[in-house]
Motif scaffolding. Structure first.
Motif, PDB file in Angstrom:
ATOM      1  N   VAL A 210      -7.857 115.296  57.954  1.00 16.67           N
ATOM      2  CA  VAL A 210      -7.465 113.953  57.533  1.00 16.67           C
ATOM      3  C   VAL A 210      -7.065 114.021  56.065  1.00 16.67           C
ATOM      4  O   VAL A 210      -7.032 115.106  55.460  1.00 16.67           O
ATOM      5  N   TYR A 235     -11.016 114.092  66.024  1.00 17.13           N
ATOM      6  CA  TYR A 235     -10.714 113.257  64.861  1.00 17.13           C
ATOM      7  C   TYR A 235      -9.591 113.951  64.075  1.00 17.13           C
ATOM      8  O   TYR A 235      -9.616 115.156  63.863  1.00 17.13           O
ATOM      9  N   GLY A 236      -8.646 113.161  63.577  1.00 20.35           N
ATOM     10  CA  GLY A 236      -7.630 113.695  62.683  1.00 20.35           C
ATOM     11  C   GLY A 236      -6.570 114.532  63.359  1.00 20.35           C
ATOM     12  O   GLY A 236      -6.430 114.533  64.585  1.00 20.35           O
ATOM     13  N   GLU A 239      -2.683 111.776  65.901  1.00 22.73           N
ATOM     14  CA  GLU A 239      -3.335 110.619  66.517  1.00 22.73           C
ATOM     15  C   GLU A 239      -2.871 110.578  67.965  1.00 22.73           C
ATOM     16  O   GLU A 239      -1.677 110.730  68.268  1.00 22.73           O
ATOM     17  N   GLY A 266      -7.281 108.832  64.772  1.00 24.80           N
ATOM     18  CA  GLY A 266      -6.720 109.003  63.436  1.00 24.80           C
ATOM     19  C   GLY A 266      -5.860 110.257  63.333  1.00 24.80           C
ATOM     20  O   GLY A 266      -5.664 110.990  64.307  1.00 24.80           O
ATOM     21  N   SER A 267      -5.344 110.514  62.131  1.00 26.61           N
ATOM     22  CA  SER A 267      -4.421 111.637  61.959  1.00 26.61           C
ATOM     23  C   SER A 267      -4.572 112.226  60.563  1.00 26.61           C
ATOM     24  O   SER A 267      -5.444 111.814  59.779  1.00 26.61           O
ATOM     25  N   SER A 270      -4.719 109.670  57.890  1.00 28.85           N
ATOM     26  CA  SER A 270      -5.802 108.685  57.888  1.00 28.85           C
ATOM     27  C   SER A 270      -6.808 108.989  56.776  1.00 28.85           C
ATOM     28  O   SER A 270      -7.197 110.149  56.575  1.00 28.85           O
ATOM     29  N   VAL A 275     -11.587 106.986  60.168  1.00 27.89           N
ATOM     30  CA  VAL A 275     -11.732 107.923  61.283  1.00 27.89           C
ATOM     31  C   VAL A 275     -13.147 107.840  61.846  1.00 27.89           C
ATOM     32  O   VAL A 275     -14.113 108.204  61.180  1.00 27.89           O
TER      33      VAL A 275
END
Length: 520
Positions: A210, A235-236, A239, A266-267, A270, A275
């Motif tokens: 992220v 996560y991250g 997305e 999220g990405s 983010s 996240v």
């Protein structure tokens, strides 16, 4: 662009032949050295995709059994989107242990190399091609899942796990499937499952790419640490696009309006605070600027292996039999399906003492409201029963009056035929005309009584609790008996018989209803 289209058309016209996996394992399961994936499915061009098995404990022998879980989180700032809500989940396939169902979810986000293979580009993948595939619209993601499913079923069906019986396909995950897996599913302690993040108090940068651990561009998959199910980049990084459209959270339930596309996890763009497992983001399905399908540069996908619910005739028969058995069990007094019963089950399953106490307070309030509503319904039912009895009496009296007036009318008609003097004949005709008018008015009133009576019967039989109606009936009978209102009491008994007849045949015609009223 033209060469890519030509390549795609050739691919569709002549599907790539099934072939063993020839890619280096680092391309499709880079964490295999630590723990191999639960399932490897081949892809075109010698590629492959890794999956993890997600166990959903249910009563597997009951085709209608599913698992109730609580997803979301209780943050007022984002509650409109991701507040706590109850969801239900069941895997599409039988699990390895009795009483389990399972579904499979991709261990990593789809990579550039895998996306290329699905469009017929079989050039050997390089290290950079392990980067998560981005820039997808929802439609493009669905198209890729379709291409993979069709290729798999046509060219490598035997690679599907045996519990699928060769009938499975790939699609985007539902939000409940994604969040259950993201939180660690049944692999984590129930006290950990509701946590904001699956790793509790750990460092997000160890588990997610992220802002702060990435530079705004998608990265190769599998660089961060996995979640408890062995899923990477949950996560991250990219997305991940979801199957269903976005809906608001209407304080504990999905709102009725379906909106745009949803991404989860999220990405690389983010902030860390954005996240967490319950986070959901809505984007418009089409760009407001040019009308094309929205395709964010960080939009990626993680596939799920699934199957139709009624995937064979024997399974459909089993579902039908299970449904009938369940409804009969409920009718005989099976599990408490009322809101209070559901709340009691939630309290039994809750392990957080604060939430358990809050649920118990809510249970008390629901009980009070329930008692007030029951009392109000009892009074309303008693009033409706009394109205019904009065209407029955009025209709019966009207029937008697109608018969008397008809008889009188026949007498006047006979006298008119025999009258000799013109004045006498004129007076009889006038009397007959007035009586006919009164008779027509009486019949109109009888019709109005019948409509009111039907409304009373419907309100006491459609959706009303029969026990509450019976209680109201007994109370009213006691009151009428104590006050010596014998005639209304008799009409109440007639109305009660009418209710029973209507419950057996709720689609009876007005004439059938009228005859029933007058025959009792």
């Amino acid at each position: 662009m033209r060469s890519a289209a030509l390549c795609l058309s050739l691919f569709l016209a002549a599907p790539v032949a099934a072939a063993p996996v020839t890619w280096d394992k680092a391309q499709y399961d880079p964490a295999a050295g630590t723990a191999p994936a639960d399932l490897i499915l081949p892809m075109p061009c010698g590629g492959a995709m890794a999956f993890q098995r997600v166990v959903v404990p249910v009563e597997a022998d009951d085709p209608l059994a599913d698992r109730r879980i609580r997803v979301g989180q209780s943050d007022p700032e984002t509650g409109y989107s991701d507040y706590l809500r109850t969801a239900y989940l069941r895997g599409a396939f039988p699990g390895p242990a009795p009483g389990d169902s399972v579904y499979y979810i991709a261990r990593y986000e789809m990579t550039r190399a895998q996306g290329r293979a699905l469009t017929g580009d079989c050039s050997p993948p390089k290290r950079i091609d392990r980067t998560a595939l981005g820039g997808l619209s929802w439609f493009r993601a669905v198209e890729l899942s379709q291409r993979y499913s069709e290729w798999l079923l046509a060219e490598a069906r035997e690679a599907l796990p045996p519990e699928t019986d060769g009938r499975a396909y790939l699609r985007l995950p539902t939000e409940t499937e994604w969040e259950f897996a993201a939180r660690g599913g049944a692999a984590v302690d129930p006290t950990v499952f509701p946590s904001r993040r699956f790793f509790g108090e750990g460092d997000l940068f160890d588990y997610a790419k992220v802002v702060g651990s990435a530079r705004g561009a998608l990265l190769p998959v599998g660089l961060a640490r996995p979640n408890p199910l062995g899923l990477y980049d949950i996560y991250g990084n990219a997305e991940e696009l979801m199957l269903e459209p976005y809906r608001l959270n209407a304080v504990g339930r999905d709102h009725g309006q379906a909106g745009g596309l949803v991404t989860r996890g999220g990405s690389v763009l983010s902030a860390p605070a954005q996240v967490y497992s319950a986070e959901r983001t809505e984007y418009p399905l089409y760009s407001a600027a040019d009308g094309t399908a929205t395709a964010g540069k960080t939009f990626g996908l993680r596939l799920v292996l699934s199957r139709s619910v009624a995937w064979s005739d024997p399974v459909l028969r089993e579902i039908k039999a299970g449904w009938i058995a369940r409804t009969e069990k409920t009718a005989r007094g099976g599990p408490d399906q009322t809101p209070l019963g559901t709340l009691a089950e939630m309290i039994d399953e809750e392990i957080d003492p604060r939430r358990k106490a809050a649920l118990q307070d809510l249970q008390l309030e629901v009980r009070r409201s329930d008692e007030e509503a029951t009392a109000a319904f009892g009074e309303a039912a008693k009033s409706t029963l009394l109205n019904g009895a009065v209407l029955v009496g009025a209709m019966r009296a009207g029937q008697t009056e109608e018969a008397r007036m008809s008889s009188e009318l026949i007498g006047i008609a006979d006298q008119t035929r025999l009258c000799a003097r013109a004045e006498q004949c004129s007076a009889l005709r006038s009397a007959g005309s007035r009586l006919m008018t009164k008779l027509d008015m009486l019949r109109d009133v009888q019709k109005t009584y019948l409509l009111s009576l039907r409304s009373a019967v419907e309100s006491l039989t459609e959706g009303a609790d029969p026990k509450l109606t019976e209680d109201a009936m007994r109370l009213l009978q006691g009151e009428l008996s104590a006050s010596g209102q014998r005639q209304i009491l008799d009409n109440l008994a007639r109305f009660a018989a009418l209710l029973e007849a209507y419950r057996d045949k709720p689609d009876m015609s007005e004439e059938e209803l009228r005859l029933l009223v007058l025959s009792h």
